[in-house]
Scaffold this motif. Sequence first.
Motif, PDB file in Angstrom:
ATOM      1  N   TYR A 119       0.831  -1.210   0.000  1.00 42.56           N
ATOM      2  CA  TYR A 119       0.000   0.000   0.000  1.00 42.56           C
ATOM      3  C   TYR A 119       0.865   1.259   0.000  1.00 42.56           C
ATOM      4  O   TYR A 119       0.656   2.170  -0.817  1.00 42.56           O
ATOM      5  N   ALA A 136      -6.965   1.896   2.646  1.00 42.60           N
ATOM      6  CA  ALA A 136      -6.352   1.480   3.910  1.00 42.60           C
ATOM      7  C   ALA A 136      -7.316   0.641   4.740  1.00 42.60           C
ATOM      8  O   ALA A 136      -6.929  -0.390   5.317  1.00 42.60           O
ATOM      9  N   GLY A 145      -4.318   6.255   6.237  1.00 39.57           N
ATOM     10  CA  GLY A 145      -4.367   6.528   4.810  1.00 39.57           C
ATOM     11  C   GLY A 145      -4.510   8.004   4.515  1.00 39.57           C
ATOM     12  O   GLY A 145      -3.853   8.532   3.598  1.00 39.57           O
TER      13      GLY A 145
END
Length: 710
Positions: free
Chosen positions: A196, A236, A246
Motif C-alpha cells: 500500500y 487502507a 491513509g
Amino acid sequence: MTLLDTQPLIAQPIPIFLTVMGIILVAPLLLSRLKIPHVIGLIIAGVAVGPDGFGVLARDMSFEVFGQVGILYLMFLAGIEIDMYHLRKNLRKGLVFGLFTFLVPLILGAAAAILVLGMALPEATLLASMFAAHTLLAYPIVARFGVTKSPAVIIAIAGTIVTVLGSLIVLAGVLGVVREGSLTSLLGTLCYLAIYCTAIFYIYPRLTRYFFKKYHDGIQQFVYVLFMVFLAAATAQWIGIEGVFGAFYAGLVLNRFIPGRSTLMGRLEFVGNALFIPYFLIGVGMLIDLRVVTDGWDTVYIASVMSAVAMTTKWIAAWLTQKTFRLTGVDRSIMYQLSNAHTAVALAVVMIGYSMGLFGVEILNGTVVMILVTCTVSSVGTARAASKLKVQLLEKEAEEMAKDESTTRPRTLIAISNPLTSPSIVELALSMRFPDSSVPGDFYALHVRNDNSASSRAIGRNSLDVAERAAASVEVALTTIERYDLNFITGVINTMEERDITEVIIGLHRRTAFIDSFLGGKIESLLQSTNRMVVITRCFNPLQTMKRIYVAVPKKAQFETGFRRWVQAIGNIGRHAGCQMVFWCDPSTEPMIRTVLSQARIGVRLAFDQVSSYDDFVLKSQVVTDDDLLIVISARRASVSFDGDMDAVPEYLRKYFGGTNLIMLYPGQFGTEPPMTMAEVMSTDLTSPPSPFYIYLSNTFRRLFRSKGQ
C-alpha cells in the motif's frame, strides 16, 4: 452508555444541520470569553445536545458520515501543512518520540492493566494499545497560533503516525492470537501495508503532477485532492488498516503539490475548519455520557485508573524525548499535549474488544470518561503551550531582524496585461515573499493603458479583478491600480516612484516579428529605466508541479547590492514549490548563498554545481526538462557581476531553452545608475533594440579579439 427513552427534539435533516451550524458559530464565541479553547467548546456542546445530554439531537447517520470525514480531514490537514524540509530535518527526533510515546504507554499500560485491573495478558495488551494511540485533536489550536512549522509540533506529528501504526499492528496481533491462536493475520497485514505505501508513494505524485498541469480550474483541483485522500483512506480500511493512516499518508505524499500560500490550500483549510472538523468534534461530544460516572464505584475506579495511566505515560514519553534531544520545557509541553488526546483509535479498539467479549461494560464506560478527560486536558494545555511558543518565536524573529539591518520589507509591483496570466504571476509574486510579510500597502497590481476605449478598460478591469481574487483567496491584501499613461514604461516608472516600489514582476512578451528580441523592447526599456529588482517570468506549468529548480548565477554576484534580496526571493520560491534547488555558480558564491538562506531560515534542499563559462550554460539545456524551472540571474551593464557575454544570454535562452519554464531576474542596483529622463522614457517606444543577430556578431568578434590577445 444508555440512550434517553424520549425521542430527540429535532429529527428533520434541515433543522439538524441548522442546529449544528448554530453550535459551530456560537459555541466558540461564548466559551472564548471563559478562555476555553474552541475545540473543547464544540465537544461540550456535543455533550449537551446529544442523546445522553438534553436529547436535542440524535446521533444519526449525518454525524457518522461527517464525523468519519472530519477525523480523516484532520489527519489530512496535518499531513499537507507540515513543512517537509523540517520534517526531514526532525525525522529522527519524530521517530524516537513516536517509539517513546508508543512503547512507554504500551508497556506501563499493560503492566497497570494486569496488576491494578486484574486483566489477562491479551486483554491487557489490547487495552494498552489504546493508551499508546492518540489523535491530533488539538492540532487546529496550534494551526490558529501559526506554530505548525515549529520543530516540537513537527516531532509530535511524526510521532503520531508511529503510534497509530503501532497500535493497529498490536490490535491485529492480539485479534489473531485470540481468534486463530497465531500471528498469521499480522504478517498478512504487514505485507499489505508495505504494498500500500509503495503504491501510494509512486502513483499519487505522477497522477497529481499530470492532473495539475492539464487542469487549472480550482474546483476541479479541490475535488481531485479530496477524491485521492478518501481513496487512500478507503483502501487502507480495505486492507485492514485504520483510515486515519491513509488520510495522513496521502497528505504527506500530496504535500509538495499544495503550497501553503495557494488558493487550493486556502479552500482545503476553509472547508475542513468550517465544516468537517467541527462536525467531528460535536460528534465526539455526543458519544460521551456523563451519567456513566454514577453507574457505580467500579466505573469511577476504572475510569480514574485509565485516565491516570493514559496521561502519565504520555508525559513520560515527552519528558524522555526532551531529555534525549535537550529540548525546552515548552517543546515538551507541546509534544505532550498534542499526543495526550484519545478518540478515534481508542474508540475503535475498545469497541472491538467489547464486541469480542474481551472488555466489560466498565471498560467501555471508563474509556468514555478517559476520552473526555484527555481531550479537555489536551486542548487547554495545547492552547497555553502554543501561546508561549508563539511568543518565543516572535521574540527570536525580532532579535534576528535587529541583527540583520539589511532585511527590509519588500514592496512588490505586478505588471498585468492579460486576465489569463494574472493568477500565475500573482502566485509567483506571493511565493517570493515570506509567509508573514504581507501587510496592507506593500503589494500592488498595475495595468497600464494608453487609450480610453471600452474594450481597453474592460480588459484592464478584468485583469485586475482576477489578480485581486487570486490574492484574496490566500488572505493577502492586493492594491489594484488602473493607470492611463503615455506608454507602458512611463506608467510603470511613475507608479514605482509614487509607491516606493522595490521590485517589479512582469510576464515575458510573445515575439510578434522576426526582429523582436527575446526580452522585447518594453522590458529592455524598463531595465534601462530603473535600478530596482526586475523579475521576468514565463512559466508553462504551475510552480507546485516543478521537479527541480536550477539557478544560474554569474560570477561576483555576491558583491551586488540586491544579492541578499534575490537569494531570499528564489529561496522562498523553492520552499513554495517544495523541490530541490540546484545553483550553477562560482565556488566563492556558494557559502554566501548558504549564509543568506540560513539567516532567513529558509529550509530548502540545496545542491551546487560549477559553471565556468557560458558554453557550459548551453550544455545544461540537456539537463533541464519541461518539468523543471530555470532561474537566470542576470546583471545590468554598470554592475559588478556584468560580463560581456551576458548580451548573448537572451538569445541562448530563446534557442536552447525555448520550451523551458523560465524566470530572468535582474537584481536591484540602487545608486549605480541614474534613472532615465522623461525624454528618454518617451522615446523608448520609437527606438528599436539591437537585433539578436547584431548581438551575436558583436559577441563573436569580442571573443575572437580576446583569444588573439591572450
